[in-house]
Design a protein around this motif. Structure first.
Motif, PDB file in Angstrom:
ATOM      1  N   GLY A   5      12.511  43.872 -19.371  1.00  8.38           N
ATOM      2  CA  GLY A   5      13.036  43.204 -18.799  1.00  8.38           C
ATOM      3  C   GLY A   5      12.856  41.698 -17.821  1.00  8.38           C
ATOM      4  O   GLY A   5      11.434  41.656 -17.306  1.00  8.38           O
ATOM      5  N   ILE A   6      13.625  41.367 -17.513  1.00  6.65           N
ATOM      6  CA  ILE A   6      13.504  40.087 -16.452  1.00  6.65           C
ATOM      7  C   ILE A   6      13.515  40.463 -14.769  1.00  6.65           C
ATOM      8  O   ILE A   6      14.527  40.860 -14.615  1.00  6.65           O
ATOM      9  N   THR A   7      12.276  40.774 -14.096  1.00  4.43           N
ATOM     10  CA  THR A   7      12.717  40.471 -13.164  1.00  4.43           C
ATOM     11  C   THR A   7      13.795  39.589 -12.150  1.00  4.43           C
ATOM     12  O   THR A   7      12.946  38.290 -12.796  1.00  4.43           O
ATOM     13  N   ASP A   8      14.691  39.922 -11.897  1.00  6.08           N
ATOM     14  CA  ASP A   8      15.860  38.800 -11.358  1.00  6.08           C
ATOM     15  C   ASP A   8      15.725  38.564 -10.484  1.00  6.08           C
ATOM     16  O   ASP A   8      16.274  38.613  -9.164  1.00  6.08           O
ATOM     17  N   ALA A   9      14.556  37.329 -10.373  1.00  5.20           N
ATOM     18  CA  ALA A   9      14.936  36.456  -8.700  1.00  5.20           C
ATOM     19  C   ALA A   9      15.974  36.261  -7.980  1.00  5.20           C
ATOM     20  O   ALA A   9      16.189  35.941  -6.464  1.00  5.20           O
ATOM     21  N   LYS A  10      16.690  35.376  -8.666  1.00 10.04           N
ATOM     22  CA  LYS A  10      17.992  34.728  -8.519  1.00 10.04           C
ATOM     23  C   LYS A  10      18.987  35.854  -7.668  1.00 10.04           C
ATOM     24  O   LYS A  10      19.615  35.071  -6.585  1.00 10.04           O
ATOM     25  N   THR A  11      19.538  36.753  -8.208  1.00 10.83           N
ATOM     26  CA  THR A  11      20.133  37.658  -7.744  1.00 10.83           C
ATOM     27  C   THR A  11      18.982  38.012  -6.298  1.00 10.83           C
ATOM     28  O   THR A  11      20.094  38.623  -5.249  1.00 10.83           O
ATOM     29  N   LEU A  12      17.957  37.926  -5.964  1.00  8.65           N
ATOM     30  CA  LEU A  12      17.130  38.830  -4.902  1.00  8.65           C
ATOM     31  C   LEU A  12      17.521  37.563  -3.713  1.00  8.65           C
ATOM     32  O   LEU A  12      17.686  37.832  -2.654  1.00  8.65           O
ATOM     33  N   PHE A  13      17.524  36.526  -4.528  1.00  6.15           N
ATOM     34  CA  PHE A  13      17.676  35.527  -3.427  1.00  6.15           C
ATOM     35  C   PHE A  13      18.853  34.961  -3.544  1.00  6.15           C
ATOM     36  O   PHE A  13      19.075  34.825  -1.784  1.00  6.15           O
ATOM     37  N   ASP A  14      20.163  35.523  -3.680  1.00  8.91           N
ATOM     38  CA  ASP A  14      21.702  35.180  -3.623  1.00  8.91           C
ATOM     39  C   ASP A  14      21.721  36.369  -2.579  1.00  8.91           C
ATOM     40  O   ASP A  14      22.510  36.315  -1.530  1.00  8.91           O
ATOM     41  N   LYS A  15      21.296  37.266  -2.546  1.00  8.52           N
ATOM     42  CA  LYS A  15      21.258  38.297  -1.409  1.00  8.52           C
ATOM     43  C   LYS A  15      21.180  38.353   0.117  1.00  8.52           C
ATOM     44  O   LYS A  15      21.361  38.822   1.000  1.00  8.52           O
ATOM     45  N   ALA A  16      19.585  37.817   0.009  1.00  6.62           N
ATOM     46  CA  ALA A  16      19.135  37.464   0.905  1.00  6.62           C
ATOM     47  C   ALA A  16      19.721  35.970   1.893  1.00  6.62           C
ATOM     48  O   ALA A  16      20.238  35.351   1.769  1.00  6.62           O
ATOM     49  N   GLU A  17      19.630  36.715   3.327  1.00 10.37           N
ATOM     50  CA  GLU A  17      20.225  35.882   4.426  1.00 10.37           C
ATOM     51  C   GLU A  17      19.402  34.501   4.564  1.00 10.37           C
ATOM     52  O   GLU A  17      17.815  34.899   4.973  1.00 10.37           O
TER      53      GLU A  17
END
Length: 352
Positions: free
Chosen positions: A331-343
């Motif tokens: 699949g595609i690694t979801d970098a956008k969600t990782l970024f959105d959940k970070a502080e």
């Protein structure tokens, strides 16, 4: 000249269970996610410092970005090269994000869906019987290269290696890693005696400044030798070749971005060195970028990009899984969600 806007966010990633290294247990990856936006699009990078492996910590990463944010009119290349010694992992994350803009972030994070890469598995156990039981399970799961941590008690190290060897199929190998923790006497003892076992390589017995001891070890070793913590630059790779090492280990986090990693992989192989690649202390974003580089470089040794599998609860789809002794890119690694959940912790505007 173009401008790149960087945002750095903090995302601690608790692990399923402590990851034991020779210098102590790791219970959480102290991860930072980098997002870079430029004229040609968006790119992402990851920074996961590991105190004990190098001098960088989460606090030092924050300090490096606070220093950059307080300066005006900075050039990306000057930042990276000027701070590659004082903050190499922090600068690697910036460089990877900037490289991903030009190389195609979506392509990198979705590269070769459907491919699989042979992967190493950590074989724990402090006693021979326990190590052998773990090795048997991992072998049944399809792993053909098992990694054992050594250092501290060489006789126990040898007993564990012997016990693991006894349960492995004839095609399987053991990769042993001392994380700089061996005395000269213990390293010499292990490297001589371990020739009786299916040892793929012996990794970094000493601190990076021990060239003379590595030469002495090379003269008597009955197993291949590899440097890891000693390898940061092209000059370090050249020195490893001159020392007669068999392998070097490269990791995305130690070098300045995707393009430099590829160049160093090619350089090491041009010198006749075998390369082990990847990071067991890295989240899904960094591991996926490493898988991309591994395939681009045409490597064949078992990859070590398995840090993502140690995380207790993924905050986003990793786009990868470990199964049957391999890293599967499904699949595609979801970098956008990782970024959105970070502080959010820092923002930078750099020219490139």
């Amino acid at each position: 000249m173009t401008n790149i806007h960087f945002e750095i966010r903090h995302l601690p990633l608790p692990l399923k269970e402590p990851y034991w290294l020779a210098f102590g247990p790791v219970s959480t990856f102290d991860t930072f996610i980098v997002r870079a936006e430029g004229r040609n699009g968006v790119g992402h990078g990851e920074i996961t410092p590991l105190p004990g492996y190098s001098f960088e910590t989460g606090a030092s990463v924050l300090a490096a970005f606070e220093d950059l944010a307080s300066s005006a009119g900075l050039n990306l290349s000057d930042c990276l090269n000027g701070r590659r010694e004082s903050a190499p992992m922090a600068m690697s994350g910036l460089a990877a994000a900037a490289d991903a803009i030009e190389m195609g972030d979506d392509r990198i994070l979705g590269f070769s869906v459907g491919s699989s890469i042979p992967c190493v598995a950590l074989c724990g156990g402090t006693e021979p019987k326990d190590a052998a039981a773990r090795a048997h399970r991992l072998s049944d799961d399809g792993y053909t290269v098992l990694k054992m941590k050594i250092g501290g008690d060489v006789q126990n190290d040898l007993r564990r290696a012997e016990a693991v060897s006894a349960v492995l199929p004839e095609y399987a190998l053991i990769r042993v890693d001392a994380n700089q923790q061996m005395s000269e006497a213990d390293a010499l003892t292990f490297a001589k005696a371990a020739g009786d076992f299916p040892i793929e390589l012996m990794e970094q017995p000493y601190a990076p400044d021990a060239d003379a001891r590595m030469l002495a070890l090379r003269d008597v070793a009955r197993v291949p030798l590899m440097l890891d913590e000693s390898i940061w630059t092209r000059d370090d790779i050249d020195r490893a070749a001159k020392l007669g090492m068999d392998y070097v280990k490269l990791k995305l986090c130690k070098h300045l971005g995707l393009r430099e990693n590829l160049a160093l992989l090619e350089h090491a192989r041009s010198l006749g060195l075998k390369v082990v690649y990847g990071n067991g202390v890295q989240g899904a974003l960094g591991n996926r970028q490493e898988a991309f580089l591994y395939l681009e470089a045409g490597l064949t040794t078992a990859i070590e990009s398995n840090g993502f599998s140690k995380i207790a609860a993924h905050p986003a789809d990793p786009g990868m899984r470990l199964e049957a002794g391999a890293l599967h890119l499904d699949g595609i690694t979801d970098a956008k969600t990782l970024f959105d959940k970070a502080e959010p912790v820092a923002e930078l505007d750099l020219s490139a």
